[in-house]
Write a protein that holds these residues in place. Structure first.
Motif, mmCIF file in Angstrom:
data_model
loop_
_atom_site.group_PDB
_atom_site.id
_atom_site.type_symbol
_atom_site.label_atom_id
_atom_site.label_comp_id
_atom_site.label_asym_id
_atom_site.label_seq_id
_atom_site.Cartn_x
_atom_site.Cartn_y
_atom_site.Cartn_z
ATOM 1 N N LYS A 209 -1.818 7.272 -0.188
ATOM 2 C CA LYS A 209 -2.099 6.748 1.152
ATOM 3 C C LYS A 209 -2.867 7.739 2.013
ATOM 4 N N SER B 20 0.393 3.108 -2.989
ATOM 5 C CA SER B 20 1.595 3.928 -3.154
ATOM 6 C C SER B 20 1.523 5.117 -2.187
ATOM 7 N N ASP B 21 2.670 5.671 -1.888
ATOM 8 C CA ASP B 21 2.724 6.797 -0.953
ATOM 9 C C ASP B 21 1.914 7.990 -1.456
ATOM 10 N N ASN B 22 1.717 8.073 -2.764
ATOM 11 C CA ASN B 22 1.024 9.213 -3.364
ATOM 12 C C ASN B 22 -0.460 9.273 -3.012
#
Length: 324
Positions: A156, A152-154
């Protein structure tokens, strides 16, 4: 008499096979524990003819094996061999005490076929330690790279930082490896010979040297390729069972994996044209060809290491021209 040892990080479960009777003890996996084991064996009348055996489990066995090898005959075996023996004997229970007994029975039955284990010298230990550490770092980096694709972007950015950190440690470890080899004249010469093979760099050369050192006293190149798990394994029986031939993959997976990238390079630049041409004529696909090149590289590396010579590309080209 025969002694089986089931090794773990902190303890050794020991089973002494003496005239058909089994005696068990458990000790700490440290110097004091080894001395306690020696006193226990002395109490049972064991002398230098005692044959000890354990499995090659990481590096936990090495200290105990070195201590016992100084007093008795010591063998260190592939865990798969002992597991296969246990299955053949229909062993139903599995615990540390039972495993030690199984190893003692295995040692008695296979005693004549088991090789005597010899401790590695300090140079060989250092070389193996560094190459294995680099391999672990690369595996960790590859694992994190795969995670990055689905993360997830959280998180990365955290994974990216981990990848960068592992990359920096790989470079640092590779630098130390190169320095260590250059400081040792014998290793430096062996590495120089191996790196004349197209696709073989200093790191792969170091892994090959580690595989060819110590107890791995291979008499032939065929033994070396078998140790790497690059030997062909047939799966056929009668007229109904006709499985595809594959490599056995029973052996040193680190060295085997290290030969894959050099095999790709050798394929692209045509290092072994006759081998590739023959396999193409026989309808082999690319992975079969690359595997054959890996085996060829292992054979060449073994030869150069043993004879202290360099790779002669013209020799292989000349063979191809004669065959034409």
């Amino acid at each position: 008499m025969y002694l089986g040892l089931d090794v773990s990080k902190n303890t050794l479960d020991c089973c002494l096979n003496k005239d058909g009777f089994f005696y068990a003890c458990k000790i700490r996996n440290n110097e004091k524990g080894f001395e306690k084991l020696k006193a226990w064996l002395d109490g049972h009348g064991c002398d230098e003819t005692l044959h000890c055996c354990c499995e090659a489990t990481g590096n936990y066995y090495e200290a105990a094996a070195e201590y016992l090898a100084a007093h008795y005959k010591m063998s260190v075996e592939n865990p798969r061999k002992i597991k296969a023996y246990a299955v053949s004997e229909l062993k139903r229970s599995k615990n540390d005490k039972q495993d030690a007994k199984t190893i003692a029975e295995f040692c008695e039955e296979k005693s004549r076929k088991l090789k005597t284990w010899k401790p590695k010298n300090q140079t060989e230990k250092e070389l193996q330690s560094i190459t294995r550490y680099i391999a672990r770092l690369k595996q960790q980096k590859a694992s994190e790279t795969v995670k990055m694709q689905t993360a997830s972007d959280n998180i990365k950015d955290l994974i990216g930082e981990t990848i960068d950190y592992l990359g920096s440690k790989i470079k640092e470890a590779e630098g130390r490896l190169k320095t260590y080899i250059n400081q040792n004249p014998e290793l430096k010469q062996k590495a120089a010979n191996l790196t004349t093979i197209p696709g073989i760099g200093i790191q792969t050369a170091a892994i090959i040297m580690a595989a060819l050192s110590g107890n791995n006293d291979f008499k032939t190149a065929k033994q070396f390729t078998a140790y790497l798990g690059l030997d062909p394994a047939e799966y056929k029986s009668g007229t109904s069972v006709k499985g595809k031939d594959r490599i056995s993959k029973v052996g040193d997976c680190i060295t085997r994996a290290a030969l894959f990238s050099p095999a790709i390079v050798a394929y692209r630049i045509g290092t072994f044209p006759r081998l590739v041409a023959n396999m193409r004529q026989n309808g082999k696909h690319i992975m079969q060809i690359l595997t054959a090149i890996m085996r060829k590289l292992a054979v060449v590396a073994y030869t150069l290491h043993k004879t202290n010579t360099t790779f002669e590309k013209q020799r292989h080209t000349r063979i191809q021209q004669k065959a034409a």
